[in-house]
Design a protein around this motif. Structure first.
Motif, PDB file in Angstrom:
ATOM      1  N   SER A 177       0.817  -1.215   0.000  1.00 49.40           N
ATOM      2  CA  SER A 177       0.000   0.000   0.000  1.00 49.40           C
ATOM      3  C   SER A 177       0.847   1.259   0.000  1.00 49.40           C
ATOM      4  CB  SER A 177      -0.952   0.004   1.204  1.00 49.40           C
ATOM      5  OG  SER A 177      -0.222  -0.208   2.406  1.00 49.40           O
ATOM      6  N   LEU A 178       1.882   1.299   0.832  1.00 49.85           N
ATOM      7  CA  LEU A 178       2.737   2.485   0.879  1.00 49.85           C
ATOM      8  C   LEU A 178       3.722   2.518  -0.278  1.00 49.85           C
ATOM      9  CD1 LEU A 178       3.436   2.814   4.721  1.00 49.85           C
ATOM     10  CD2 LEU A 178       1.914   4.188   3.302  1.00 49.85           C
ATOM     11  N   THR A 179       4.195   1.363  -0.700  1.00 49.64           N
ATOM     12  CA  THR A 179       5.118   1.320  -1.836  1.00 49.64           C
ATOM     13  C   THR A 179       4.476   1.933  -3.073  1.00 49.64           C
ATOM     14  OG1 THR A 179       6.225  -0.669  -1.005  1.00 49.64           O
ATOM     15  CG2 THR A 179       6.467  -0.182  -3.344  1.00 49.64           C
ATOM     16  N   VAL A 180       3.241   1.534  -3.353  1.00 46.81           N
ATOM     17  CA  VAL A 180       2.566   1.963  -4.576  1.00 46.81           C
ATOM     18  C   VAL A 180       2.038   3.384  -4.473  1.00 46.81           C
ATOM     19  CG1 VAL A 180       0.631   1.494  -6.132  1.00 46.81           C
ATOM     20  CG2 VAL A 180       1.959  -0.399  -5.190  1.00 46.81           C
ATOM     21  N   TYR A 181       1.491   3.753  -3.309  1.00 47.52           N
ATOM     22  CA  TYR A 181       0.734   5.001  -3.222  1.00 47.52           C
ATOM     23  C   TYR A 181       1.432   6.134  -2.472  1.00 47.52           C
ATOM     24  CZ  TYR A 181      -2.982   2.049  -4.967  1.00 47.52           C
ATOM     25  OH  TYR A 181      -3.725   1.191  -5.736  1.00 47.52           O
ATOM     26  N   ARG A 182       2.596   5.869  -1.849  1.00 51.22           N
ATOM     27  CA  ARG A 182       3.269   6.933  -1.107  1.00 51.22           C
ATOM     28  C   ARG A 182       4.755   7.084  -1.436  1.00 51.22           C
ATOM     29  NH1 ARG A 182      -0.542  10.412   0.493  1.00 51.22           N
ATOM     30  NH2 ARG A 182      -1.858   9.702   2.206  1.00 51.22           N
ATOM     31  N   LEU A 183       5.437   5.992  -1.719  1.00 53.45           N
ATOM     32  CA  LEU A 183       6.897   6.042  -1.771  1.00 53.45           C
ATOM     33  C   LEU A 183       7.481   6.524  -3.090  1.00 53.45           C
ATOM     34  CD1 LEU A 183       8.132   2.925   0.228  1.00 53.45           C
ATOM     35  CD2 LEU A 183       7.478   5.187   1.032  1.00 53.45           C
ATOM     36  N   GLU A 184       6.729   6.406  -4.177  1.00 50.73           N
ATOM     37  CA  GLU A 184       7.300   6.719  -5.489  1.00 50.73           C
ATOM     38  C   GLU A 184       7.959   8.103  -5.557  1.00 50.73           C
ATOM     39  OE1 GLU A 184       7.622   8.404  -9.374  1.00 50.73           O
ATOM     40  OE2 GLU A 184       5.971   8.902  -8.017  1.00 50.73           O
ATOM     41  N   PRO A 185       7.300   9.199  -5.132  1.00 49.31           N
ATOM     42  CA  PRO A 185       7.971  10.499  -5.200  1.00 49.31           C
ATOM     43  C   PRO A 185       9.164  10.619  -4.259  1.00 49.31           C
ATOM     44  CG  PRO A 185       5.836  10.694  -4.113  1.00 49.31           C
ATOM     45  CD  PRO A 185       5.894   9.321  -4.688  1.00 49.31           C
ATOM     46  N   ILE A 186       9.107   9.908  -3.134  1.00 57.00           N
ATOM     47  CA  ILE A 186      10.234   9.917  -2.195  1.00 57.00           C
ATOM     48  C   ILE A 186      11.456   9.275  -2.830  1.00 57.00           C
ATOM     49  CG2 ILE A 186      11.086   8.955  -0.007  1.00 57.00           C
ATOM     50  CD1 ILE A 186       8.221   9.238   1.071  1.00 57.00           C
ATOM     51  N   LEU A 187      11.254   8.096  -3.407  1.00 57.95           N
ATOM     52  CA  LEU A 187      12.377   7.371  -4.010  1.00 57.95           C
ATOM     53  C   LEU A 187      12.874   8.073  -5.270  1.00 57.95           C
ATOM     54  CD1 LEU A 187      11.174   3.684  -3.535  1.00 57.95           C
ATOM     55  CD2 LEU A 187      12.723   5.030  -2.095  1.00 57.95           C
ATOM     56  N   ARG A 188      11.961   8.689  -6.009  1.00 59.57           N
ATOM     57  CA  ARG A 188      12.373   9.406  -7.221  1.00 59.57           C
ATOM     58  C   ARG A 188      13.299  10.562  -6.869  1.00 59.57           C
ATOM     59  NH1 ARG A 188       7.670  10.613  -9.169  1.00 59.57           N
ATOM     60  NH2 ARG A 188       7.573  12.765  -8.432  1.00 59.57           N
ATOM     61  N   GLU A 189      12.933  11.354  -5.856  1.00 59.97           N
ATOM     62  CA  GLU A 189      13.786  12.472  -5.445  1.00 59.97           C
ATOM     63  C   GLU A 189      15.115  11.964  -4.907  1.00 59.97           C
ATOM     64  OE1 GLU A 189      13.988  16.057  -2.115  1.00 59.97           O
ATOM     65  OE2 GLU A 189      12.022  15.293  -2.724  1.00 59.97           O
ATOM     66  N   TYR A 190      15.050  10.875  -4.129  1.00 56.96           N
ATOM     67  CA  TYR A 190      16.276  10.349  -3.533  1.00 56.96           C
ATOM     68  C   TYR A 190      17.253   9.888  -4.614  1.00 56.96           C
ATOM     69  CZ  TYR A 190      19.379   7.955  -0.317  1.00 56.96           C
ATOM     70  OH  TYR A 190      20.481   7.580   0.399  1.00 56.96           O
ATOM     71  N   LYS A 191      16.751   9.118  -5.592  1.00 56.85           N
ATOM     72  CA  LYS A 191      17.631   8.601  -6.643  1.00 56.85           C
ATOM     73  C   LYS A 191      18.182   9.720  -7.518  1.00 56.85           C
ATOM     74  CE  LYS A 191      18.756   5.098  -7.521  1.00 56.85           C
ATOM     75  NZ  LYS A 191      19.983   4.385  -7.077  1.00 56.85           N
ATOM     76  N   LYS A 192      17.400  10.774  -7.693  1.00 53.93           N
ATOM     77  CA  LYS A 192      17.881  11.914  -8.476  1.00 53.93           C
ATOM     78  C   LYS A 192      19.045  12.605  -7.768  1.00 53.93           C
ATOM     79  CE  LYS A 192      16.306  16.167 -10.741  1.00 53.93           C
ATOM     80  NZ  LYS A 192      15.144  17.061 -10.987  1.00 53.93           N
ATOM     81  N   LYS A 193      18.939  12.725  -6.443  1.00 59.18           N
ATOM     82  CA  LYS A 193      19.986  13.412  -5.686  1.00 59.18           C
ATOM     83  C   LYS A 193      21.182  12.515  -5.394  1.00 59.18           C
ATOM     84  CE  LYS A 193      17.083  16.843  -3.340  1.00 59.18           C
ATOM     85  NZ  LYS A 193      16.562  17.335  -2.032  1.00 59.18           N
ATOM     86  N   PHE A 194      20.922  11.226  -5.199  1.00 64.67           N
ATOM     87  CA  PHE A 194      21.990  10.314  -4.785  1.00 64.67           C
ATOM     88  C   PHE A 194      21.979   9.055  -5.669  1.00 64.67           C
ATOM     89  CE2 PHE A 194      20.163  12.453  -1.002  1.00 64.67           C
ATOM     90  CZ  PHE A 194      21.190  13.359  -0.784  1.00 64.67           C
ATOM     91  N   PRO A 195      22.349   9.212  -6.927  1.00 68.81           N
ATOM     92  CA  PRO A 195      22.232   8.106  -7.882  1.00 68.81           C
ATOM     93  C   PRO A 195      23.161   6.932  -7.607  1.00 68.81           C
ATOM     94  CG  PRO A 195      23.426   9.950  -8.858  1.00 68.81           C
ATOM     95  CD  PRO A 195      22.877  10.446  -7.554  1.00 68.81           C
ATOM     96  N   HIS A 196      24.194   7.133  -6.793  1.00 68.62           N
ATOM     97  CA  HIS A 196      25.153   6.058  -6.559  1.00 68.62           C
ATOM     98  C   HIS A 196      24.802   5.201  -5.348  1.00 68.62           C
ATOM     99  CE1 HIS A 196      27.548   7.890  -9.636  1.00 68.62           C
ATOM    100  NE2 HIS A 196      27.666   9.011  -8.956  1.00 68.62           N
ATOM    101  N   VAL A 197      23.714   5.526  -4.674  1.00 70.51           N
ATOM    102  CA  VAL A 197      23.259   4.689  -3.560  1.00 70.51           C
ATOM    103  C   VAL A 197      22.348   3.602  -4.115  1.00 70.51           C
ATOM    104  CG1 VAL A 197      21.963   4.606  -1.399  1.00 70.51           C
ATOM    105  CG2 VAL A 197      23.423   6.587  -1.898  1.00 70.51           C
ATOM    106  N   SER A 198      22.663   2.366  -3.793  1.00 69.31           N
ATOM    107  CA  SER A 198      21.867   1.222  -4.246  1.00 69.31           C
ATOM    108  C   SER A 198      20.697   1.008  -3.288  1.00 69.31           C
ATOM    109  CB  SER A 198      22.736  -0.035  -4.304  1.00 69.31           C
ATOM    110  OG  SER A 198      21.970  -1.160  -4.590  1.00 69.31           O
ATOM    111  N   ILE A 199      19.482   0.932  -3.836  1.00 68.42           N
ATOM    112  CA  ILE A 199      18.284   0.737  -3.019  1.00 68.42           C
ATOM    113  C   ILE A 199      17.729  -0.654  -3.254  1.00 68.42           C
ATOM    114  CG2 ILE A 199      15.891   1.454  -2.663  1.00 68.42           C
ATOM    115  CD1 ILE A 199      16.730   4.296  -3.200  1.00 68.42           C
ATOM    116  N   ILE A 200      17.543  -1.386  -2.175  1.00 70.28           N
ATOM    117  CA  ILE A 200      16.911  -2.704  -2.226  1.00 70.28           C
ATOM    118  C   ILE A 200      15.581  -2.584  -1.496  1.00 70.28           C
ATOM    119  CG2 ILE A 200      17.095  -5.133  -1.578  1.00 70.28           C
ATOM    120  CD1 ILE A 200      20.143  -4.762  -1.603  1.00 70.28           C
ATOM    121  N   LEU A 201      14.491  -2.681  -2.238  1.00 70.46           N
ATOM    122  CA  LEU A 201      13.154  -2.497  -1.680  1.00 70.46           C
ATOM    123  C   LEU A 201      12.428  -3.831  -1.644  1.00 70.46           C
ATOM    124  CD1 LEU A 201      10.789  -0.694  -0.712  1.00 70.46           C
ATOM    125  CD2 LEU A 201      10.240  -0.301  -3.131  1.00 70.46           C
ATOM    126  N   SER A 202      11.966  -4.228  -0.473  1.00 69.44           N
ATOM    127  CA  SER A 202      11.214  -5.473  -0.333  1.00 69.44           C
ATOM    128  C   SER A 202       9.820  -5.174   0.180  1.00 69.44           C
ATOM    129  CB  SER A 202      11.930  -6.439   0.612  1.00 69.44           C
ATOM    130  OG  SER A 202      12.039  -5.875   1.917  1.00 69.44           O
TER     131      SER A 202
END
Length: 301
Positions: free
Chosen positions: A99-124
């Motif tokens: 529920s949170l992955t689909v409806y809340r996290l997308e803009p958070i992760l998008r901003e994070y990856k844009k600012k810190f592209p070299h950090v590897s994210i493993i989402l379960s």
């Protein structure tokens, strides 16, 4: 003992088998075995009880796990000494419900990856109970939950937003309101729901038990989208976070069934272990999450 031995030990615990740890780390299974044996020989005691393909920590293994986390946290601090701004590196293990992955996290992760592209994210994705356990056993760095507000002496908990829960049905469903007339009765509608440890499923089942309402049958599905499609087709009713069905309600594809006494409140929360070292990569994710959550809102108007 070497750092790689502790990394292997932790990965075996996270994945539950030597074989999966080897695949994840890019080792042969014999290499993983040799790393664990090196630790066991140094300590003079076995770290795992091996039962077929499954492994379980011995008492010594459980003690070593605590120190392993401290060692790897310190190793992470050393690795991040030269991290600065966009060059920040590392790995973040995030656990969250669908529920949170689909409806809340997308803009958070998008901003994070844009600012810190070299950090590897493993989402379960897993139930909130599993995600909480992942923090306590160290297999995740940070977890998002959707459940009643709580406190835990071992955890840092940030409440992000109260998330309303609603009972929904297709527009032509005959159930108009769940009130006292259904108490101590059998509900003819099928409850379409997800796994048993889901917080809002548990909450709704408690609501029914308190009123003596018995379900005629239950259909258990694997995803919120599958649940919504079945409800919209008239196969039953579902209890879901409002954010997950908001668009369908506005479009008239689903309607809310009022529940007398109201359903209990749950909250979107983010947690991490109080003893965990907050790496620069994790600190930035927490900051971005808290910033976004201040702008979250929900409305069916």
């Amino acid at each position: 003992m070497e750092i790689r031995h502790f990394i292997t030990f932790k990965k075996v615990i996270q994945l539950g088998s030597f074989t999966q740890a080897a695949e994840h780390l890019g080792y042969t299974q014999s290499t993983v075995t040799s790393h664990i044996q090196a630790l066991e020989e140094h300590l003079g005691a076995p770290l795992f009880d091996r039962m077929g393909r499954k492994v379980r920590l011995t008492d010594i293994g459980k003690k070593l796990l605590h120190y392993t986390q401290e060692i790897l946290d310190t190793y992470g601090k050393i690795e991040s000494i030269t991290n600065d701004g966009d060059e920040m590196r590392g790995e973040l293990r995030i656990a969250a419900p669908e529920s949170l992955t689909v409806y809340r996290l997308e803009p958070i992760l998008r901003e994070y990856k844009k600012k810190f592209p070299h950090v590897s994210i493993i989402l379960s994705n897993a139930t909130c109970g599993d995600n909480k356990r992942a923090i306590l056993n160290g297999s995740a760095d940070i977890a998002f939950l959707m459940m009643p507000k709580f406190q835990d002496s071992d955890l840092i908990v940030h409440s992000l937003l109260d998330e309303p829960i609603v009972l929904v049905a297709s527009p032509d469903n005959s159930l108009n309101v769940l009130d006292e007339s259904y108490e101590n009765q059998k509900l003819s509608e099928c409850l379409i729901t997800n796994e048993k440890e889901c917080s809002y499923r548990t909450m709704f089942e408690e609501y029914l038990r308190e009123r003596g309402i018995v379900l005629s049958n239950t259909m258990e599905l694997w995803s919120i989208e599958a649940i919504k499609r079945c409800v919209m087709s008239g196969l039953g009713i579902a209890c879901l976070p409002l954010i997950t069905v908001n668009n369908e309600i506005k479009d008239g594809r689903l309607r809310v069934i009022p529940c007398e006494g109201d359903l209990k409140q749950i909250s979107a929360q983010v947690i991490y272990h109080k003893n965990k070292w907050i790496s620069p990569a994790l600190s930035k994710l927490i900051d971005i999450t808290l910033k976004h959550s201040r702008d979250w809102s929900i409305s069916t108007s």
